[in-house]
Write an enzyme that holds these catalytic residues in place. Structure first.
Site, PDB file in Angstrom:
ATOM      1  N   GLU A 109       0.835  -1.202   0.000  1.00  0.00           N
ATOM      2  CA  GLU A 109       0.000   0.000   0.000  1.00  0.00           C
ATOM      3  C   GLU A 109       0.868   1.249   0.000  1.00  0.00           C
ATOM      4  OE1 GLU A 109      -3.421  -0.230   2.725  1.00  0.00           O
ATOM      5  OE2 GLU A 109      -3.100   1.893   3.171  1.00  0.00           O
ATOM      6  N   ASP A 111       0.271   5.319   0.599  1.00  0.00           N
ATOM      7  CA  ASP A 111      -0.788   6.185   1.140  1.00  0.00           C
ATOM      8  C   ASP A 111      -0.494   7.660   1.197  1.00  0.00           C
ATOM      9  OD1 ASP A 111      -2.540   4.262   2.115  1.00  0.00           O
ATOM     10  OD2 ASP A 111      -1.431   4.030   3.977  1.00  0.00           O
ATOM     11  N   GLU A 113      -2.633  10.581   3.227  1.00  0.00           N
ATOM     12  CA  GLU A 113      -3.808  10.843   4.063  1.00  0.00           C
ATOM     13  C   GLU A 113      -3.779  12.292   4.527  1.00  0.00           C
ATOM     14  OE1 GLU A 113      -5.167   6.801   6.289  1.00  0.00           O
ATOM     15  OE2 GLU A 113      -3.305   7.698   7.002  1.00  0.00           O
ATOM     16  N   GLN A 126      -0.159  12.959   5.934  1.00  0.00           N
ATOM     17  CA  GLN A 126       0.548  11.768   6.419  1.00  0.00           C
ATOM     18  C   GLN A 126       0.737  10.804   5.253  1.00  0.00           C
ATOM     19  OE1 GLN A 126      -0.117   9.812  10.270  1.00  0.00           O
ATOM     20  NE2 GLN A 126      -0.943   8.077   9.168  1.00  0.00           N
ATOM     21  N   THR A 127       1.949  10.266   5.108  1.00  0.00           N
ATOM     22  CA  THR A 127       2.184   9.245   4.091  1.00  0.00           C
ATOM     23  C   THR A 127       2.666   7.972   4.771  1.00  0.00           C
ATOM     24  OG1 THR A 127       4.447  10.045   3.751  1.00  0.00           O
ATOM     25  CG2 THR A 127       2.760  10.896   2.262  1.00  0.00           C
ATOM     26  N   ASN A 128       2.454   6.858   4.089  1.00  0.00           N
ATOM     27  CA  ASN A 128       2.892   5.579   4.643  1.00  0.00           C
ATOM     28  C   ASN A 128       3.132   4.614   3.481  1.00  0.00           C
ATOM     29  OD1 ASN A 128       3.553   3.630   6.553  1.00  0.00           O
ATOM     30  ND2 ASN A 128       1.532   3.599   7.528  1.00  0.00           N
ATOM     31  N   ASP A 136       3.786   0.825   9.323  1.00  0.00           N
ATOM     32  CA  ASP A 136       4.544   1.501  10.389  1.00  0.00           C
ATOM     33  C   ASP A 136       5.679   2.341   9.830  1.00  0.00           C
ATOM     34  OD1 ASP A 136       2.911   0.316  12.307  1.00  0.00           O
ATOM     35  OD2 ASP A 136       4.192  -1.465  12.411  1.00  0.00           O
ATOM     36  N   ARG A 137       5.423   2.999   8.701  1.00  0.00           N
ATOM     37  CA  ARG A 137       6.450   3.864   8.112  1.00  0.00           C
ATOM     38  C   ARG A 137       5.874   5.269   7.896  1.00  0.00           C
ATOM     39  NH1 ARG A 137       7.252  -0.895   4.534  1.00  0.00           N
ATOM     40  NH2 ARG A 137       9.119  -1.992   5.256  1.00  0.00           N
ATOM     41  N   ARG A 282      10.887   4.626  18.891  1.00  0.00           N
ATOM     42  CA  ARG A 282      10.094   3.569  18.259  1.00  0.00           C
ATOM     43  C   ARG A 282      10.993   2.524  17.605  1.00  0.00           C
ATOM     44  NH1 ARG A 282       5.903   5.223  13.592  1.00  0.00           N
ATOM     45  NH2 ARG A 282       4.829   3.239  13.259  1.00  0.00           N
TER      46      ARG A 282
END
Ligand code: NAG
Length: 296
Positions: A109, A111, A113, A126-128, A136-137, A282
């Protein structure tokens, strides 16, 4: 003598220009096409409004439901872009998404957002990237313009070498193929393109502190220019039949050029809110792809 020197200098200059142009890696200019050419509604069909023969589309979010649409085709690699004008005014709690996703369990995926905010307060983008079901990136940035005032283009370039997120012409994120250091890269699972508008007020704005003000509903996000230039593949396909032959496979799209890296670091320096690459609480060690992506 003088004029031949001048001619020589002009030739050098010309070659320099040509060289620069061919080294540049800006994706091909998107072509404006109507919604129906590439997309179909996904759910809550009555919350999508078509304007001007589908050249422009609006998504409505109210207390009952949000809505969304998806590409009719699935793709392996290409360039996918959309022009969007986000929910204006009080958009706190709303989330507008534009993403590519495969349909299987260990899914890939990519993304975008857009997290709304109270009137006058900035959106967050926000990107992922998920590969083989692992995400979790997250990265989060502010935009350098008000995304509710005008249309801006948001696009993804995806080939075997890299995934680049663009806002207008500016690369805001790159995810390079780091297979050699054990990071999965999306390459054999066709993706569809999706967009949706929904209520995310349990997390979206100031971490969920700001709730959607339903007295301001309906919330409306607008779209146009539904450009898709990809290798269409059936959902089960494992490779793209024309791989290696399309423009996005060529040398100049396998890495960002100098100017693009400078734009990327401008975004990093000035607009970054959060980057998982630098989140040592994290991830105690730097995720391998981060070093490669010059994201530090
Ligand atoms: C909303 O505005 C607040 C205050 O300016 C800011 O801290 C926050 O990052 C903004 N965006 C979102 C989506 O929370």
């Amino acid at each position: 003598m003088a004029s031949s020197t001048l001619a020589f200098l002009l030739l050098l200059c010309y070659l320099g220009l040509v060289f620069k142009i061919t080294m540049g890696a800006a994706p091909r200019k998107p072509i404006d096409v109507p919604f129906q050419k590439n997309y179909v509604p996904t759910w809550a069909f009555d919350h999508i409004k078509y304007i001007n023969g589908g050249n422009e589309v609006q998504l409505y979010l109210d207390k009952n439901t949000g809505t969304g649409f998806q590409s009719s085709g699935s793709y392996l690699f290409g360039h996918f872009s959309m022009q969007m004008k986000l929910v204006p005014g009080d958009s706190a709690g709303t989330v507008t998404a534009f993403y590519l996703s495969s349909q299987n369990s260990e899914h890939d995926e990519i993304d975008f957002e857009f997290l709304g905010n109270r009137t006058g307060q900035p959106y967050i983008l926000q990107t992922n990237v998920f590969t083989g079901g692992k995400g979790d990136r997250e990265q989060r940035i502010y935009l350098w313009f008000d995304p509710t005032k005008d249309y801006h283009s948001y696009s993804v370039l995806w080939n075997l070498y890299q995934i680049v997120f663009f806002v207008d012409e500016v690369p805001i994120r790159v995810f390079k193929n780091c297979k050699d250091v054990g990071v999965r890269f999306p390459f054999d699972q066709p993706m569809k393109i999706y967009s949706s508008l929904w209520n995310g007020d349990d997390w979206a704005t100031r971490g969920g502190l700001e709730k959607t003000d339903w007295s301001k509903a309906p919330f409306i996000a607008s779209y146009r220019s539904f450009h898709i230039d990809g290798c269409e593949a059936s959902v089960e396909a494992k490779f793209c039949a024309t791989q290696g032959m399309r423009w996005w496979d060529q040398k100049e799209f396998q890495d960002l050029d100098g100017a693009q890296y400078r734009s990327l670091s401008w975004v990093r320096d000035k607009y970054t809110i959060y980057n998982y690459c630098t989140d040592r609480s994290r991830y105690s060690s730097v995720p391998p792809e981060c070093a490669r992506d010059r994201d530090l």
